[in-house]
Motif scaffolding. Structure first.
Motif, short mmCIF file in Angstrom:
data_model
loop_
_atom_site.label_atom_id
_atom_site.label_comp_id
_atom_site.label_asym_id
_atom_site.label_seq_id
_atom_site.Cartn_x
_atom_site.Cartn_y
_atom_site.Cartn_z
N LEU A 166 -15.73 4.61 -64.01
CA LEU A 166 -14.88 5.26 -63.01
C LEU A 166 -13.51 5.55 -63.59
CD1 LEU A 166 -15.52 3.20 -59.76
CD2 LEU A 166 -16.53 5.38 -60.44
N GLN A 167 -12.88 6.57 -63.04
CA GLN A 167 -11.50 6.89 -63.41
C GLN A 167 -10.65 6.93 -62.15
OE1 GLN A 167 -12.39 10.64 -65.47
NE2 GLN A 167 -11.31 9.76 -67.21
N LEU A 168 -9.42 6.50 -62.30
CA LEU A 168 -8.46 6.69 -61.22
C LEU A 168 -8.07 8.15 -61.24
CD1 LEU A 168 -6.71 5.48 -58.97
CD2 LEU A 168 -4.97 5.00 -60.71
N HIS A 169 -8.36 8.86 -60.18
CA HIS A 169 -8.06 10.29 -60.11
C HIS A 169 -6.64 10.55 -59.63
CE1 HIS A 169 -7.78 14.21 -58.12
NE2 HIS A 169 -8.47 14.61 -59.17
N SER A 170 -6.25 9.89 -58.52
CA SER A 170 -4.92 10.13 -57.98
C SER A 170 -4.51 9.02 -57.02
CB SER A 170 -4.86 11.48 -57.25
OG SER A 170 -5.76 11.49 -56.16
N LEU A 171 -3.20 8.96 -56.81
CA LEU A 171 -2.60 8.05 -55.84
C LEU A 171 -1.58 8.85 -55.04
CD1 LEU A 171 -1.68 5.00 -58.10
CD2 LEU A 171 -3.62 5.15 -56.54
N LYS A 172 -1.49 8.54 -53.78
CA LYS A 172 -0.41 9.09 -52.95
C LYS A 172 0.23 7.89 -52.26
CE LYS A 172 -0.45 12.91 -50.38
NZ LYS A 172 -0.72 13.86 -49.26
N LEU A 173 1.50 7.66 -52.57
CA LEU A 173 2.24 6.57 -51.96
C LEU A 173 3.25 7.16 -50.99
CD1 LEU A 173 2.82 3.51 -51.82
CD2 LEU A 173 4.53 3.88 -53.62
N ARG A 174 2.97 6.99 -49.72
CA ARG A 174 3.82 7.54 -48.66
C ARG A 174 4.82 6.47 -48.26
NH1 ARG A 174 3.63 11.92 -45.69
NH2 ARG A 174 1.57 12.55 -46.40
N GLU A 175 6.12 6.79 -48.45
CA GLU A 175 7.20 5.87 -48.09
C GLU A 175 7.60 6.04 -46.63
OE1 GLU A 175 10.54 4.99 -50.94
OE2 GLU A 175 11.66 6.09 -49.41
N THR A 176 7.60 7.27 -46.16
CA THR A 176 7.87 7.59 -44.76
C THR A 176 6.87 8.65 -44.33
OG1 THR A 176 9.40 9.42 -45.19
CG2 THR A 176 10.36 7.18 -45.11
N GLU A 177 6.94 9.08 -43.10
CA GLU A 177 6.04 10.13 -42.62
C GLU A 177 6.23 11.44 -43.37
OE1 GLU A 177 3.42 10.12 -40.43
OE2 GLU A 177 3.69 7.95 -40.61
N SER A 178 7.43 11.66 -43.91
CA SER A 178 7.72 12.95 -44.53
C SER A 178 8.04 12.87 -46.03
CB SER A 178 8.89 13.63 -43.81
OG SER A 178 10.06 12.83 -43.93
N ALA A 179 7.87 11.68 -46.64
CA ALA A 179 8.22 11.54 -48.05
C ALA A 179 7.18 10.70 -48.79
CB ALA A 179 9.61 10.90 -48.19
N TYR A 180 6.72 11.21 -49.93
CA TYR A 180 5.74 10.47 -50.72
C TYR A 180 5.83 10.85 -52.18
CZ TYR A 180 2.94 14.76 -50.13
OH TYR A 180 2.50 16.06 -50.10
N HIS A 189 16.52 -2.60 -47.55
CA HIS A 189 15.83 -2.01 -46.40
C HIS A 189 14.34 -2.03 -46.68
CE1 HIS A 189 16.18 1.28 -49.24
NE2 HIS A 189 15.22 1.91 -48.58
N GLY A 190 13.54 -1.62 -45.72
CA GLY A 190 12.10 -1.67 -45.92
C GLY A 190 11.39 -0.43 -45.46
N HIS A 191 10.12 -0.34 -45.86
CA HIS A 191 9.26 0.79 -45.50
C HIS A 191 7.87 0.28 -45.15
CE1 HIS A 191 12.14 3.76 -46.96
NE2 HIS A 191 12.29 3.01 -48.04
N SER A 192 7.19 1.06 -44.33
CA SER A 192 5.77 0.85 -44.06
C SER A 192 5.03 1.84 -44.96
CB SER A 192 5.45 1.15 -42.59
OG SER A 192 6.11 0.23 -41.77
N TYR A 193 4.67 1.37 -46.16
CA TYR A 193 4.02 2.23 -47.14
C TYR A 193 2.57 2.49 -46.77
CZ TYR A 193 7.97 1.53 -50.32
OH TYR A 193 9.22 1.51 -50.89
N LYS A 194 2.12 3.70 -47.05
CA LYS A 194 0.72 4.09 -46.93
C LYS A 194 0.29 4.54 -48.32
CE LYS A 194 0.85 3.93 -42.37
NZ LYS A 194 0.89 2.60 -41.87
#
Length: 150
Positions: free
Chosen positions: A127-141, A29-34
């Motif tokens: 520079l440092q990578l501070h954070s990432l947020k990978l949203r798989e769906t509108e309600s899950a990340y 299946h697939g996702h529109s990742y943000k």
């Protein structure tokens, strides 16, 4: 000078299947990742510098994330390289489809760890990578924070 966090957001479409999972996501299946990428650094203070006042040029951050994450993952299907879907993966690849055989179960949690390592390797030393947020769906990340990963 103050340390500042700057964030740029990206999106990509990716398919996957969770080998051995006991729910629906065992199926392809697939996702529109943000993806939100936040880096931390000190704004350039050198008078006359073309990047004066910037922690990083958003265009430079975009180039890094595009090359390391968006281009490889967009419209690809990710499988755990130990999956019984290997035959399917090879068939898709032979028909011109983009397939990634990962060393990990392609959950959002593992993908965000992979993405963090890809981006960290390309950031300028100041520079440092501070954070990432990978949203798989509108309600899950899944989130990755530098402070949790010394």
């Amino acid at each position: 000078m103050s340390r500042i966090r700057v964030t740029k957001e990206f999106s990509f479409e990716t398919g996957h299947a969770l080998y051995g999972y006991d729910g629906k996501c065992r199926n392809v299946h697939g996702h529109s990742y943000k993806l939100a990428v936040t880096v931390i650094g000190t704004p350039v203070a050198t008078q006359g510098a073309v990047k004066l006042g910037m922690v990083i040029d958003f265009g430079d951050l975009k180039k890094i994330v595009r090359e390391e994450v968006v281009d490889p993952f967009d419209h690809a299907t990710i499988f755990n390289k130990n999956t019984p879907h290997l035959e399917l993966a090879m068939e898709l690849e032979s028909r011109g489809h983009k397939v990634i055989l990962a060393d990990y179960q392609p959950t959002s949690e593992n993908m965000v760890i992979d993405i963090a390592s890809r981006i960290k390797a390309r950031l300028p030393e100041d520079l440092q990578l501070h954070s990432l947020k990978l949203r798989e769906t509108e309600s899950a990340y899944a989130e990755w924070f530098m402070e949790d990963n010394p």
